[in-house]
Structure formats: C-alpha cells, structure tokens
Scaffold this active site. Structure first.
Site, PDB file in Angstrom:
ATOM      1  N   ASN A  35      35.244  39.379  44.298  1.00  0.00           N
ATOM      2  CA  ASN A  35      35.556  39.368  42.315  1.00  0.00           C
ATOM      3  C   ASN A  35      34.487  38.619  42.410  1.00  0.00           C
ATOM      4  OD1 ASN A  35      35.336  36.599  44.217  1.00  0.00           O
ATOM      5  ND2 ASN A  35      37.078  35.816  44.276  1.00  0.00           N
ATOM      6  N   HIS A  38      31.028  33.589  42.145  1.00  0.00           N
ATOM      7  CA  HIS A  38      31.384  32.063  42.663  1.00  0.00           C
ATOM      8  C   HIS A  38      31.570  31.319  41.731  1.00  0.00           C
ATOM      9  CE1 HIS A  38      31.543  28.466  45.060  1.00  0.00           C
ATOM     10  NE2 HIS A  38      30.661  27.785  44.480  1.00  0.00           N
ATOM     11  N   GLU A  75      26.217  22.343  45.541  1.00  0.00           N
ATOM     12  CA  GLU A  75      25.858  23.771  46.102  1.00  0.00           C
ATOM     13  C   GLU A  75      24.430  24.413  44.826  1.00  0.00           C
ATOM     14  OE1 GLU A  75      29.041  25.549  44.360  1.00  0.00           O
ATOM     15  OE2 GLU A  75      30.421  24.661  46.257  1.00  0.00           O
ATOM     16  N   PHE A 105      41.165  33.932  55.394  1.00  0.00           N
ATOM     17  CA  PHE A 105      39.940  34.980  54.755  1.00  0.00           C
ATOM     18  C   PHE A 105      38.433  34.687  55.118  1.00  0.00           C
ATOM     19  CE2 PHE A 105      41.237  31.437  52.045  1.00  0.00           C
ATOM     20  CZ  PHE A 105      40.351  30.943  51.795  1.00  0.00           C
ATOM     21  N   LYS A 162      28.124  37.705  42.813  1.00  0.00           N
ATOM     22  CA  LYS A 162      28.874  38.064  44.433  1.00  0.00           C
ATOM     23  C   LYS A 162      28.121  39.695  44.298  1.00  0.00           C
ATOM     24  CE  LYS A 162      32.234  35.140  45.334  1.00  0.00           C
ATOM     25  NZ  LYS A 162      34.164  34.723  45.586  1.00  0.00           N
ATOM     26  N   ARG A 208      35.933  37.494  36.242  1.00  0.00           N
ATOM     27  CA  ARG A 208      36.898  38.754  36.692  1.00  0.00           C
ATOM     28  C   ARG A 208      38.023  39.671  36.761  1.00  0.00           C
ATOM     29  NH1 ARG A 208      37.733  32.833  40.051  1.00  0.00           N
ATOM     30  NH2 ARG A 208      35.884  33.194  42.316  1.00  0.00           N
ATOM     31  N   ARG A 216      35.040  27.530  35.556  1.00  0.00           N
ATOM     32  CA  ARG A 216      36.261  27.934  35.982  1.00  0.00           C
ATOM     33  C   ARG A 216      37.033  28.735  35.085  1.00  0.00           C
ATOM     34  NH1 ARG A 216      35.717  27.655  41.609  1.00  0.00           N
ATOM     35  NH2 ARG A 216      38.309  28.374  40.955  1.00  0.00           N
ATOM     36  N   THR A 269      41.137  33.390  41.432  1.00  0.00           N
ATOM     37  CA  THR A 269      40.271  34.483  42.323  1.00  0.00           C
ATOM     38  C   THR A 269      41.578  35.478  42.024  1.00  0.00           C
ATOM     39  OG1 THR A 269      40.563  31.723  43.033  1.00  0.00           O
ATOM     40  CG2 THR A 269      40.758  33.826  44.544  1.00  0.00           C
ATOM     41  N   TYR A 305      29.930  28.308  52.345  1.00  0.00           N
ATOM     42  CA  TYR A 305      31.579  28.260  52.361  1.00  0.00           C
ATOM     43  C   TYR A 305      32.090  27.548  53.562  1.00  0.00           C
ATOM     44  CZ  TYR A 305      32.098  31.408  48.529  1.00  0.00           C
ATOM     45  OH  TYR A 305      31.769  32.347  48.169  1.00  0.00           O
TER      46      TYR A 305
HETATM   47  N1  UDP Z   1      39.416  33.993  48.988  1.00  0.00           N
HETATM   48  C1  UDP Z   1      39.294  35.952  50.213  1.00  0.00           C
HETATM   49  N2  UDP Z   1      41.344  35.132  50.153  1.00  0.00           N
HETATM   50  C2  UDP Z   1      42.095  34.911  49.541  1.00  0.00           C
HETATM   51  C3  UDP Z   1      41.451  33.409  49.195  1.00  0.00           C
HETATM   52  C4  UDP Z   1      40.079  33.667  48.299  1.00  0.00           C
HETATM   53  O1  UDP Z   1      38.843  36.445  49.872  1.00  0.00           O
HETATM   54  O2  UDP Z   1      43.219  34.265  50.089  1.00  0.00           O
HETATM   55  C5  UDP Z   1      37.949  34.403  48.985  1.00  0.00           C
HETATM   56  C6  UDP Z   1      37.290  34.969  46.920  1.00  0.00           C
HETATM   57  O3  UDP Z   1      36.153  35.774  47.249  1.00  0.00           O
HETATM   58  C7  UDP Z   1      37.365  34.112  46.510  1.00  0.00           C
HETATM   59  C8  UDP Z   1      36.390  32.897  48.069  1.00  0.00           C
HETATM   60  O4  UDP Z   1      36.858  33.445  48.692  1.00  0.00           O
HETATM   61  O5  UDP Z   1      36.911  34.081  45.726  1.00  0.00           O
HETATM   62  C9  UDP Z   1      36.056  31.383  47.906  1.00  0.00           C
HETATM   63  O6  UDP Z   1      38.002  31.376  47.546  1.00  0.00           O
HETATM   64  P1  UDP Z   1      38.712  29.786  46.657  1.00  0.00           P
HETATM   65  O7  UDP Z   1      39.544  29.726  46.834  1.00  0.00           O
HETATM   66  O8  UDP Z   1      37.275  28.794  46.881  1.00  0.00           O
HETATM   67  O9  UDP Z   1      38.542  30.461  45.305  1.00  0.00           O
HETATM   68  P2  UDP Z   1      37.495  30.484  43.933  1.00  0.00           P
HETATM   69  O10 UDP Z   1      37.072  28.782  43.880  1.00  0.00           O
HETATM   70  O11 UDP Z   1      36.456  31.814  44.364  1.00  0.00           O
HETATM   71  O12 UDP Z   1      38.221  30.746  42.925  1.00  0.00           O
HETATM   72 MG    MG Z   2      36.453  27.887  45.467  1.00  0.00          MG
END
Ligand code: UDP
Ligand code: MG
Length: 143
Positions: free
Chosen positions: A114, A117, A128, A59, A11, A104, A87, A93, A51
C-alpha cells in the site's frame, strides 16, 4: 500540543514502480517539508523490529517479507499537526477504502502493498524517526 514531526516510509512497491518522486511531490504540496530521507534495504530483523507492534497478527510475516523485498525510503517530515495530517493525506490502509485523492488511492496496489507507511501517534513518530535518523543528524542537516 500535537508534534510537528512524523515518519513516512515510501514502501518497496512504490519504489519499484517508480512512484517515489510523485509521492514526495504530493506530500510537499500538502505542506510537508522533508527533513531527512534515505534509501534503505531493510533486513528481516529490522523490518520485524520496526513493525514489532503487529507481531502475532496474521499479516505480520507477509508484511515483514514485503518490507524487506526491495529498497524503501524513510522520510522525516515536518509540518503543523504532522501525524494527524499525514494519516489523512495517505488515506485508509486498504486503497479500495481510501478517499479519492489520497496517496494510497492514487498509488497503492493492495492492502498489503500500500505504497506508504505513516506514524499513528506522536509517541510512535518519535520512536520511528529515531529508528532511521539520529537527532544529531536531523539537527546537523539544518543547523
Ligand atoms: N497490513 C496487511 N493486512 C492487514 C492489515 C495491515 O497487509 O489486514 C499491512 C499493510 O501494509 C499496513 C501494515 O500492515 O500498512 C501495517 O498495518 P496498520 O494496521 O498499522 O496500517 P497502517 O497504519 O499502515 O494504515
Ligand atoms: Mg500503522
């Protein structure tokens, strides 16, 4: 059977802080091969579409603004059980909740910024990877 491909995006926060090389090395140490990579600057439309699953979440606007704030690097990655393994390797996250030694925990600034992705299912990995790379391009690189 679990697919052997997934998509990661380094990112904009991690590109800006010069962590891309360290993150790619980390992924390679975990057994991932980089099958395609590109440095891109997403438009608002592209970031929003990538997204789209999060549209309407509180968010989402901040996420789209962040993802278009600077270059990012999509990576098509390959290894056995690619989605699940990646993952685990990237961690939770929110870096405050991410396990020690995860990407992370090591490189993310905050829950929003973070560092990386990763696709969350085989179905989304296919979508994707296709968002950034064509099948012909992936085949052509290694054929
Ligand atoms: N995000 C955020 N606040 C939140 C949840 C998500 O800013 O409370 C952002 C964060 O950058 C995250 C992205 O949105 O990586 C996508 O969210 P997701 O729940 O899919 O998390 P990920 O799969 O990236 O762990
Ligand atoms: Mg996600």
């Amino acid at each position: 059977m679990a697919s052997n491909r997934t998509l990661a995006i380094i990112k904009p926060d991690a590109i800006a802080s010069g962590k891309a090389g360290l993150i790619i090395a980390h992924l390679q140490k975990e057994g991932f091969a980089v099958r395609a990579a590109r440095l891109v600057r997403l438009s608002k439309g592209e970031a929003g579409a990538f997204y789209a699953v999060h549209e309407g979440r509180p968010f989402y606007p901040e996420l789209v603004t962040f993802m278009m704030s600077g270059p990012c690097m999509p990576l098509a990655l390959e290894r056995a059980d690619a989605v699940g393994t990646l993952r685990t390797v990237i961690g939770a996250t929110d870096p405050a909740e991410a396990a020690p030694g995860t990407v992370r925990k090591l490189y993310a600034e905050s829950k929003g910024r973070n560092a990386i992705h990763a696709s969350d299912s085989d179905e989304n990995a296919t979508r994707e990877i296709g968002f950034f790379f064509t099948e012909g391009e992936l085949a052509g690189l290694w054929g």
